[in-house]
Design an enzyme around this catalytic site. Structure first.
Site, PDB file in Angstrom:
ATOM      1  N   HIS A  26      37.937  45.960  40.691  1.00  0.00           N
ATOM      2  CA  HIS A  26      39.195  46.300  41.372  1.00  0.00           C
ATOM      3  C   HIS A  26      39.214  47.823  41.536  1.00  0.00           C
ATOM      4  CE1 HIS A  26      43.577  46.953  41.668  1.00  0.00           C
ATOM      5  NE2 HIS A  26      43.699  45.666  41.961  1.00  0.00           N
ATOM      6  N   LYS A  77      50.845  39.996  35.013  1.00  0.00           N
ATOM      7  CA  LYS A  77      49.913  38.903  35.338  1.00  0.00           C
ATOM      8  C   LYS A  77      49.869  37.878  34.207  1.00  0.00           C
ATOM      9  CE  LYS A  77      46.993  42.020  38.010  1.00  0.00           C
ATOM     10  NZ  LYS A  77      47.228  41.780  39.432  1.00  0.00           N
ATOM     11  N   GLN A 131      42.673  40.090  34.874  1.00  0.00           N
ATOM     12  CA  GLN A 131      42.648  38.721  35.395  1.00  0.00           C
ATOM     13  C   GLN A 131      42.255  37.707  34.317  1.00  0.00           C
ATOM     14  OE1 GLN A 131      43.619  37.643  38.356  1.00  0.00           O
ATOM     15  NE2 GLN A 131      44.055  39.698  39.134  1.00  0.00           N
ATOM     16  N   ASP A 166      38.139  45.413  31.623  1.00  0.00           N
ATOM     17  CA  ASP A 166      39.360  45.220  32.397  1.00  0.00           C
ATOM     18  C   ASP A 166      39.731  43.740  32.292  1.00  0.00           C
ATOM     19  OD1 ASP A 166      41.246  44.722  34.312  1.00  0.00           O
ATOM     20  OD2 ASP A 166      40.234  45.795  35.933  1.00  0.00           O
ATOM     21  N   CYS A 212      42.116  44.819  46.893  1.00  0.00           N
ATOM     22  CA  CYS A 212      41.727  46.046  46.155  1.00  0.00           C
ATOM     23  C   CYS A 212      40.289  45.976  45.654  1.00  0.00           C
ATOM     24  CB  CYS A 212      42.683  46.335  44.996  1.00  0.00           C
ATOM     25  SG  CYS A 212      44.334  46.742  45.528  1.00  0.00           S
TER      26      CYS A 212
HETATM   27  N1  PLP Z   1      42.103  45.142  37.533  1.00  0.00           N
HETATM   28  C1  PLP Z   1      42.081  43.907  38.055  1.00  0.00           C
HETATM   29  C2  PLP Z   1      40.888  43.029  37.829  1.00  0.00           C
HETATM   30  C3  PLP Z   1      43.172  43.443  38.794  1.00  0.00           C
HETATM   31  O1  PLP Z   1      43.163  42.220  39.311  1.00  0.00           O
HETATM   32  C4  PLP Z   1      44.291  44.300  38.973  1.00  0.00           C
HETATM   33  C5  PLP Z   1      45.432  43.870  39.790  1.00  0.00           C
HETATM   34  O2  PLP Z   1      45.337  43.001  40.632  1.00  0.00           O
HETATM   35  C6  PLP Z   1      44.263  45.565  38.388  1.00  0.00           C
HETATM   36  C7  PLP Z   1      43.143  45.946  37.695  1.00  0.00           C
HETATM   37  C8  PLP Z   1      45.421  46.486  38.516  1.00  0.00           C
HETATM   38  O3  PLP Z   1      46.517  45.962  37.835  1.00  0.00           O
HETATM   39  P1  PLP Z   1      47.951  46.666  37.891  1.00  0.00           P
HETATM   40  O4  PLP Z   1      48.264  46.836  39.360  1.00  0.00           O
HETATM   41  O5  PLP Z   1      48.849  45.711  37.219  1.00  0.00           O
HETATM   42  O6  PLP Z   1      47.810  47.966  37.205  1.00  0.00           O
END
Ligand code: PLP
Length: 420
Positions: A136, A240, A217, A214, A378
């Site tokens: 992401h 999430k 998900q 990370d 993203c």
């Molecule tokens: N990392 C992953 C794998 C994501 O799916 C997302 C959001 O969709 C993020 C990071 C960023 O999350 P946030 O916008 O809640 O900071």
């Protein structure tokens, strides 16, 4: 066959009554464009159970006050609740101590915090950081910026056509210059579950690099065990995980927190301040500048209690059945291309209808009450790999049903007909 699997899973655990569970989520009974809402955008954000909504209402109705610095009853009560929430998160992910849990705004801020603090502590000119091609943007851009600032080098683990990491490349990328390796536990676009334990073993055997996972998900679908993983950092967002927006978590091994300088500074981060200098607080408070998202923290703990009461084993069985059913139905439609065919995959199906832009499909699906995501999610480098502008992404949560997948497939067929 799939329905049997689901029924079997439901019988095994009487807690998992899908109709009862759906009643816990008030938003799921609303209509959109005159049709029952079919919410398949859980990868973007998940819906909230009544127990989380109640915690937020209760906070503003009965508990609102600031934490940590008050001697009055309300302040003391809510300070205890907030620190209990930290403990709930610690126990949920099996961190050694509550002091290893830092409240942030979300995954993005957690990664920025590590990039800033780790970068200042440990990254110099010529050092290397490794991420992957499926990240992401929130797990790409902070590292790009850090590398630019420090004149360090950013390397990528490539992916293959199936949407899996090409792990044969990992040993070749690692060196004595590697300072940190950051990768997603589950891909938000493809649903690929990365073999994080195996990756950590490779990294540890060939380098001294720190490891950040990370988990944005992953946390709605599994319960991470950070001590078992033996990662240095694990990050995720509350929203999430069926909790409030604007709150997230950075798990960091205590030894890093002790060495890190502050991220943002100001009230809450200090031990003493004189006009000349500041002595910073120990532990997580050093990294939580200003009044935090108090209700977010206690709301996230309520969300964790909620999913644990259902149990991740049954959640996983149900989601697996949903995925298999949706993939079968989708594959039976002409001109559909599904992206990501890893055997280890969960709760996300990204696809395109050949010759039709994903935005057009997403917009028409909305007319039928179906909420999916269209775009690059993203993950532009991932889309560049497949040479596509984006995909339509259906992402599932445990409250989704087979009937909803039928409605989605039906609406998709009608949309394709109208757009062809
Ligand atoms: N990392 C992953 C794998 C994501 O799916 C997302 C959001 O969709 C993020 C990071 C960023 O999350 P946030 O916008 O809640 O900071």
């Amino acid at each position: 066959m799939v329905a049997e699997t689901l029924e079997g899973a439901m019988k095994q655990n009487t807690m998992f009554d899908i109709h009862k569970i759906r009643k816990d989520f008030p938003i799921l009974s609303r209509t959109v464009n005159g049709k029952p809402l079919v919410y398949l955008d859980n990868g973007a954000t998940a819906q909230k159970p009544q127990s989380v909504i109640d915690v937020l209402t209760h906070y503003y109705t009965h508990q609102n006050s600031n934490i940590h610095r008050g001697v009055h009853t309300l302040s003391r009560e809510i300070t205890i609740a907030y620190e209990e929430a930290r403990k709930t998160i610690q126990l949920h992910i099996n961190a050694k101590q509550p002091g290893e849990i830092i409240f942030t705004k979300g995954t993005t801020e957690s990664i920025n915090l590590v990039a800033h603090c780790f970068g200042n502590l440990a990254v110099s000119e010529g050092d290397e950081i490794i991420i992957t091609q499926m990240e992401h943007h929130s797990n790409i851009v902070p590292w790009q910026q850090l590398c630019k600032e420090k004149k360090a080098i950013l390397k990528y683990i490539p992916i293959n056509e199936a949407g899996e990491l090409v792990l044969d490349e990992l040993p070749k990328l690692l060196s004595s210059k590697t300072k940190l390796v950051a990768f997603t536990h589950i891909s938000n676009t493809l649903g690929t579950i990365n073999p994080v334990k195996e990756m950590i073993a490779t990294i540890r055997s060939l380098s001294k690099a720190a490891i950040l996972i990370d988990g944005a998900q992953a946390v709605p679908h599994l319960k991470p065990n950070v001590q078992d993983l033996a990662c240095d950092f694990y990050v995720f967002s509350g929203h999430k995980l069926f909790g409030p927006t604007g709150v997230g978590v950075l798990y960091a091994k205590e030894e890093w927190l002790a060495k890190f300088g502050p991220y943002q500074t100001g009230g809450g981060t200090i031990k003493t301040v004189t006009l000349e200098k500041t002595e910073f607080a120990d532990g997580p408070l050093k990294f939580e500048a200003g009044t935090p998202h108090i209700e977010g923290g206690i709301g996230l703990a309520a969300a964790i209690d909620y999913v644990n009461a259902i149990g991740f084993d049954v959640i996983q069985k149900h989601e697996e059945a949903l995925m298999t059913y949706a993939a079968e139905k989708l594959s039976a439609i002409d001109n559909i291309r599904i992206y990501g065919s890893s055997k280890h995959k969960t709760s996300v199906i990204a696809f395109n209808v050949i010759g039709i832009h994903p935005f057009d499909v997403g917009t028409l699906l909305d007319k039928y009450g179906i909420a999916v995501r269209s775009g690059h999610h993203c993950t532009q480098p991932l889309c560049q790999f497949y040479n596509i502008p984006g995909t339509i992404r259906a992402s599932f949560a445990f409250y989704n049903t087979m009937e909803e997948i039928d409605l989605f497939i039906e609406a998709l067929k009608k949309s394709i007909k109208l757009l062809s």
